[in-house]
Scaffold this motif. Structure first.
Motif, PDB file in Angstrom:
ATOM      1  N   GLU A  17      13.460  24.191 -45.502  1.00 54.69           N
ATOM      2  CA  GLU A  17      13.717  24.286 -46.941  1.00 54.69           C
ATOM      3  C   GLU A  17      14.743  25.373 -47.278  1.00 54.69           C
ATOM      4  N   LYS A  18      14.836  26.381 -46.420  1.00 55.41           N
ATOM      5  CA  LYS A  18      15.814  27.457 -46.637  1.00 55.41           C
ATOM      6  C   LYS A  18      16.947  27.389 -45.613  1.00 55.41           C
ATOM      7  N   LYS A  19      17.113  26.203 -45.027  1.00 57.92           N
ATOM      8  CA  LYS A  19      18.220  25.925 -44.103  1.00 57.92           C
ATOM      9  C   LYS A  19      18.244  26.822 -42.875  1.00 57.92           C
ATOM     10  N   GLY A  20      17.045  27.178 -42.376  1.00 56.72           N
ATOM     11  CA  GLY A  20      16.956  27.893 -41.111  1.00 56.72           C
ATOM     12  C   GLY A  20      17.472  26.994 -39.998  1.00 56.72           C
ATOM     13  N   THR A  21      18.054  27.578 -38.971  1.00 57.68           N
ATOM     14  CA  THR A  21      18.656  26.798 -37.893  1.00 57.68           C
ATOM     15  C   THR A  21      18.078  27.203 -36.544  1.00 57.68           C
ATOM     16  N   GLY A  22      18.426  26.395 -35.536  1.00 60.42           N
ATOM     17  CA  GLY A  22      18.021  26.704 -34.163  1.00 60.42           C
ATOM     18  C   GLY A  22      16.523  26.775 -33.969  1.00 60.42           C
ATOM     19  N   ILE A  23      15.789  25.878 -34.608  1.00 58.44           N
ATOM     20  CA  ILE A  23      14.324  25.915 -34.535  1.00 58.44           C
ATOM     21  C   ILE A  23      13.873  25.453 -33.152  1.00 58.44           C
TER      22      ILE A  23
END
Length: 120
Positions: A17-23
């Motif tokens: 939802e907050k456009k976090g990356t590399g999960i």
């Protein structure tokens, strides 16, 4: 285990939802002496985004599952925020800190699931 998997999915939703990356999700459930069952790592592009991701994870987990972290550390500087949900640990980094600590390598013997970056 179903409750843990549901929590991980909800955490991933909060990150996206907050456009976090590399999960990356590390499954530690079959590793003796592991500190948790699931380990979620991601990153934001700046301390502001790291803080927003952590707040989103907390809000989504609380609203959808009634879950609150037992402890949250790192919000003061927001270079690395750790959230402890008991069976699930969440780490949100700025890129430089993520590279430096390389937690995925630490748990390289665990099955790792890489979640594609969110693209609306």
């Amino acid at each position: 285990m179903e409750q843990t998997n549901s929590l991980v999915k909800t955490i991933v939703k909060g990150i996206q939802e907050k456009k976090g990356t590399g999960i990356v999700v590390a499954d530690l459930s079959d590793i003796d002496g592991a500190i948790c069952r699931q380990f979620v790592v991601c990153q934001g592009g700046s301390p502001t985004q790291v803080e927003a991701i952590a707040e989103s994870v907390g809000e989504v987990a609380r609203q959808e599952l009634g879950e609150k972290p037992a402890r949250v550390v790192g919000l003061e500087r927001a270079l690395w925020v750790a959230m402890d949900y008991g069976d699930v640990l969440v780490h949100v980094f700025v890129p430089e800190m993520r590279s430096f600590y390389d937690l995925e390598h630490l748990w390289a013997d665990a099955p790792l699931t890489r979640i594609p970056d969110y693209a609306p």
